[in-house]
Design a protein around this motif. Sequence first.
Motif, PDB file in Angstrom:
ATOM      1  N   GLN A 182      -9.189  11.115  -6.612  1.00  0.00           N
ATOM      2  CA  GLN A 182      -8.162  10.086  -6.727  1.00  0.00           C
ATOM      3  C   GLN A 182      -7.277  10.024  -5.488  1.00  0.00           C
ATOM      4  OE1 GLN A 182      -8.811   8.182  -9.395  1.00  0.00           O
ATOM      5  NE2 GLN A 182     -10.348   9.781  -9.709  1.00  0.00           N
ATOM      6  N   PHE A 183      -7.181  11.125  -4.747  1.00  0.00           N
ATOM      7  CA  PHE A 183      -6.335  11.121  -3.552  1.00  0.00           C
ATOM      8  C   PHE A 183      -6.846  10.155  -2.483  1.00  0.00           C
ATOM      9  CE2 PHE A 183      -4.832  15.030  -5.486  1.00  0.00           C
ATOM     10  CZ  PHE A 183      -3.475  14.998  -5.211  1.00  0.00           C
ATOM     11  N   PRO A 184      -8.105  10.261  -2.034  1.00  0.00           N
ATOM     12  CA  PRO A 184      -8.553   9.270  -1.046  1.00  0.00           C
ATOM     13  C   PRO A 184      -8.582   7.852  -1.596  1.00  0.00           C
ATOM     14  CG  PRO A 184     -10.388  10.653  -1.777  1.00  0.00           C
ATOM     15  CD  PRO A 184      -9.127  11.289  -2.280  1.00  0.00           C
ATOM     16  N   ILE A 185      -8.870   7.700  -2.878  1.00  0.00           N
ATOM     17  CA  ILE A 185      -8.931   6.347  -3.453  1.00  0.00           C
ATOM     18  C   ILE A 185      -7.581   5.647  -3.348  1.00  0.00           C
ATOM     19  CG2 ILE A 185      -9.072   5.107  -5.657  1.00  0.00           C
ATOM     20  CD1 ILE A 185     -11.425   6.885  -6.397  1.00  0.00           C
ATOM     21  N   TYR A 186      -6.503   6.342  -3.706  1.00  0.00           N
ATOM     22  CA  TYR A 186      -5.203   5.684  -3.761  1.00  0.00           C
ATOM     23  C   TYR A 186      -4.388   5.821  -2.476  1.00  0.00           C
ATOM     24  CZ  TYR A 186      -6.111   4.728  -8.609  1.00  0.00           C
ATOM     25  OH  TYR A 186      -6.667   4.244  -9.759  1.00  0.00           O
ATOM     26  N   LEU A 187      -4.748   6.747  -1.610  1.00  0.00           N
ATOM     27  CA  LEU A 187      -4.080   6.838  -0.315  1.00  0.00           C
ATOM     28  C   LEU A 187      -4.744   5.950   0.736  1.00  0.00           C
ATOM     29  CD1 LEU A 187      -3.361  10.682  -0.035  1.00  0.00           C
ATOM     30  CD2 LEU A 187      -1.803   8.868  -0.759  1.00  0.00           C
ATOM     31  N   SER A 188      -6.029   5.635   0.541  1.00  0.00           N
ATOM     32  CA  SER A 188      -6.761   4.879   1.562  1.00  0.00           C
ATOM     33  C   SER A 188      -6.197   3.484   1.830  1.00  0.00           C
ATOM     34  CB  SER A 188      -8.242   4.775   1.179  1.00  0.00           C
ATOM     35  OG  SER A 188      -8.417   4.130  -0.065  1.00  0.00           O
ATOM     36  N   PRO A 189      -5.675   2.736   0.836  1.00  0.00           N
ATOM     37  CA  PRO A 189      -5.100   1.435   1.203  1.00  0.00           C
ATOM     38  C   PRO A 189      -4.007   1.540   2.250  1.00  0.00           C
ATOM     39  CG  PRO A 189      -5.447   1.538  -1.163  1.00  0.00           C
ATOM     40  CD  PRO A 189      -5.723   2.918  -0.631  1.00  0.00           C
ATOM     41  N   GLN A 190      -3.156   2.578   2.159  1.00  0.00           N
ATOM     42  CA  GLN A 190      -2.107   2.768   3.158  1.00  0.00           C
ATOM     43  C   GLN A 190      -2.693   3.273   4.481  1.00  0.00           C
ATOM     44  OE1 GLN A 190       0.934   1.945   3.320  1.00  0.00           O
ATOM     45  NE2 GLN A 190       1.651   3.097   5.096  1.00  0.00           N
ATOM     46  N   LEU A 191      -3.645   4.199   4.403  1.00  0.00           N
ATOM     47  CA  LEU A 191      -4.235   4.752   5.618  1.00  0.00           C
ATOM     48  C   LEU A 191      -5.030   3.713   6.395  1.00  0.00           C
ATOM     49  CD1 LEU A 191      -5.506   8.188   4.208  1.00  0.00           C
ATOM     50  CD2 LEU A 191      -3.468   7.778   5.597  1.00  0.00           C
ATOM     51  N   LEU A 192      -5.693   2.811   5.684  1.00  0.00           N
ATOM     52  CA  LEU A 192      -6.566   1.834   6.331  1.00  0.00           C
ATOM     53  C   LEU A 192      -5.880   0.506   6.618  1.00  0.00           C
ATOM     54  CD1 LEU A 192      -9.800   2.436   4.211  1.00  0.00           C
ATOM     55  CD2 LEU A 192      -9.364   3.217   6.545  1.00  0.00           C
ATOM     56  N   LYS A 193      -4.652   0.332   6.166  1.00  0.00           N
ATOM     57  CA  LYS A 193      -3.990  -0.967   6.344  1.00  0.00           C
ATOM     58  C   LYS A 193      -3.829  -1.364   7.812  1.00  0.00           C
ATOM     59  CE  LYS A 193      -0.277  -3.849   4.592  1.00  0.00           C
ATOM     60  NZ  LYS A 193       0.905  -3.922   3.708  1.00  0.00           N
ATOM     61  N   PRO A 194      -3.477  -0.445   8.727  1.00  0.00           N
ATOM     62  CA  PRO A 194      -3.393  -0.860  10.139  1.00  0.00           C
ATOM     63  C   PRO A 194      -4.714  -1.424  10.664  1.00  0.00           C
ATOM     64  CG  PRO A 194      -2.318   1.259   9.824  1.00  0.00           C
ATOM     65  CD  PRO A 194      -3.028   0.953   8.549  1.00  0.00           C
ATOM     66  N   LEU A 195      -5.821  -0.807  10.281  1.00  0.00           N
ATOM     67  CA  LEU A 195      -7.122  -1.309  10.703  1.00  0.00           C
ATOM     68  C   LEU A 195      -7.404  -2.666  10.075  1.00  0.00           C
ATOM     69  CD1 LEU A 195      -9.750  -0.727  12.264  1.00  0.00           C
ATOM     70  CD2 LEU A 195     -10.620   0.411  10.200  1.00  0.00           C
ATOM     71  N   ALA A 196      -7.036  -2.820   8.794  1.00  0.00           N
ATOM     72  CA  ALA A 196      -7.246  -4.099   8.116  1.00  0.00           C
ATOM     73  C   ALA A 196      -6.434  -5.205   8.769  1.00  0.00           C
ATOM     74  CB  ALA A 196      -6.884  -3.968   6.636  1.00  0.00           C
ATOM     75  N   THR A 198       0.815  -1.216   0.000  1.00  0.00           N
ATOM     76  CA  THR A 198       0.000   0.000   0.000  1.00  0.00           C
ATOM     77  C   THR A 198       0.849   1.268   0.000  1.00  0.00           C
ATOM     78  OG1 THR A 198      -0.161  -0.147   2.416  1.00  0.00           O
ATOM     79  CG2 THR A 198      -1.932  -1.159   1.128  1.00  0.00           C
ATOM     80  N   ARG A 199       2.088   1.189   0.510  1.00  0.00           N
ATOM     81  CA  ARG A 199       2.971   2.364   0.449  1.00  0.00           C
ATOM     82  C   ARG A 199       3.273   2.729  -0.994  1.00  0.00           C
ATOM     83  NH1 ARG A 199       5.390  -0.606   4.545  1.00  0.00           N
ATOM     84  NH2 ARG A 199       6.970  -1.409   3.101  1.00  0.00           N
ATOM     85  N   ALA A 200       3.466   1.708  -1.823  1.00  0.00           N
ATOM     86  CA  ALA A 200       3.749   1.954  -3.234  1.00  0.00           C
ATOM     87  C   ALA A 200       2.540   2.564  -3.934  1.00  0.00           C
ATOM     88  CB  ALA A 200       4.159   0.650  -3.920  1.00  0.00           C
ATOM     89  N   ILE A 201       1.333   2.084  -3.588  1.00  0.00           N
ATOM     90  CA  ILE A 201       0.119   2.634  -4.196  1.00  0.00           C
ATOM     91  C   ILE A 201      -0.017   4.117  -3.860  1.00  0.00           C
ATOM     92  CG2 ILE A 201      -2.405   2.538  -4.185  1.00  0.00           C
ATOM     93  CD1 ILE A 201      -2.154  -0.465  -3.750  1.00  0.00           C
ATOM     94  N   ALA A 202       0.245   4.465  -2.591  1.00  0.00           N
ATOM     95  CA  ALA A 202       0.165   5.869  -2.193  1.00  0.00           C
ATOM     96  C   ALA A 202       1.193   6.710  -2.945  1.00  0.00           C
ATOM     97  CB  ALA A 202       0.375   5.991  -0.678  1.00  0.00           C
ATOM     98  N   ALA A 203       2.393   6.150  -3.134  1.00  0.00           N
ATOM     99  CA  ALA A 203       3.442   6.895  -3.827  1.00  0.00           C
ATOM    100  C   ALA A 203       3.092   7.147  -5.280  1.00  0.00           C
ATOM    101  CB  ALA A 203       4.764   6.135  -3.728  1.00  0.00           C
ATOM    102  N   LEU A 204       2.307   6.238  -5.884  1.00  0.00           N
ATOM    103  CA  LEU A 204       1.952   6.387  -7.297  1.00  0.00           C
ATOM    104  C   LEU A 204       1.227   7.706  -7.561  1.00  0.00           C
ATOM    105  CD1 LEU A 204       0.702   2.811  -8.279  1.00  0.00           C
ATOM    106  CD2 LEU A 204       2.999   3.772  -8.447  1.00  0.00           C
ATOM    107  N   VAL A 205       0.391   8.130  -6.616  1.00  0.00           N
ATOM    108  CA  VAL A 205      -0.379   9.370  -6.792  1.00  0.00           C
ATOM    109  C   VAL A 205       0.560  10.545  -6.992  1.00  0.00           C
ATOM    110  CG1 VAL A 205      -2.047  10.934  -5.730  1.00  0.00           C
ATOM    111  CG2 VAL A 205      -2.285   8.458  -5.426  1.00  0.00           C
ATOM    112  N   PHE A 206       1.566  10.632  -6.145  1.00  0.00           N
ATOM    113  CA  PHE A 206       2.463  11.778  -6.190  1.00  0.00           C
ATOM    114  C   PHE A 206       3.416  11.698  -7.381  1.00  0.00           C
ATOM    115  CE2 PHE A 206       1.122  11.158  -1.807  1.00  0.00           C
ATOM    116  CZ  PHE A 206       0.567  12.406  -1.539  1.00  0.00           C
TER     117      PHE A 206
END
Length: 314
Positions: free
Chosen positions: A290-304, A12-20
């Motif tokens: 697109q920001f919440p869509i692609y950042l959310s996997p990293q943001l929500l991973k601890p909960l998951a 998920t860190r890589a997915i978040a980085a893709l946005v930027f």
Amino acid sequence: MSVLAWLGRQGTRAIAALVFIGIVAPPIGALLRPFVTAAIFLLLTIAFMRLDASALRGYVRRPALVLAATGWTMLVVPIAFGAVGLALGLQARAPDLLLGLMLQAVASPMMATPSFAALMGLDATLVLVTLIAASALTPLTAPVFTSAVVGPALTLSPLALGLTLLAIILGSAAAGLLLRRLVGPATIQRFKDEIDGVNILVAFVFVAAVMEHVAARVLAAPVQMLGLGMLAFALFFTVFGVTTLTFAGAGRERALALGFMASQRNMGLMLAATGGALPDLTWLYFAMCQFPIYLSPQLLKPLARRWSSPVARH
């Protein structure tokens, strides 16, 4: 293969980085734009290849959860968006924003959502089965809800949309299941990290294309873009939270997977269905979503991680 495995382990860190990366390198987005449809097809093919056959049979034998989640995603969410938009008077005050909100609400979940769910350790099979059912309803529900709330200003083609969805889903299902049969579940599990790496590379094709003009837009109208971004995050996490609470009775892991799925709307498909003939404000809102869509996997991973079972995490 070692590079793919390393990239897959970033998850998920890589997915978040893709946005930027997509924002700071707009020429890459222009170069990759023609390959967006192929990327969506490949993401869904990989999801079908990794399909848990036993879990799929369980959902088919007991379809109540999938049907309820489909009804919630494709009926309740659009009705709620439309009711709130009309109650706030957006039809007169901000019709272009209302159009963007409704196109977001009537869209089926993103084709990449099962892949993202797998990276988070969630039930990707439940997400994929519900995505298929929701996509089948989209040609029927999208024109009805959009016309009812926005009016005749926008015309969707149910036939074209339905044929596109049918081709993508059936084609990727055939390719993915054939690959699974040829390669075998054991091999797929053994190369999990490498497959995750391929997922991330393919997702970058779509991310780079949709984020191509974001940097220029932010520089030109920073206050407007900030407001749209805050709205996009607020709606994303509202849909996620309410959906997760609604399906809490199905178990925390399943509820989290459905909440994540319901908040990941395939706005790219709506752009394709309308031929891109949308007002400027609608385009800007789609870009900020697109920001919440692609950042959310990293943001929500601890909960998951906290809520998922040990089997799902592996």
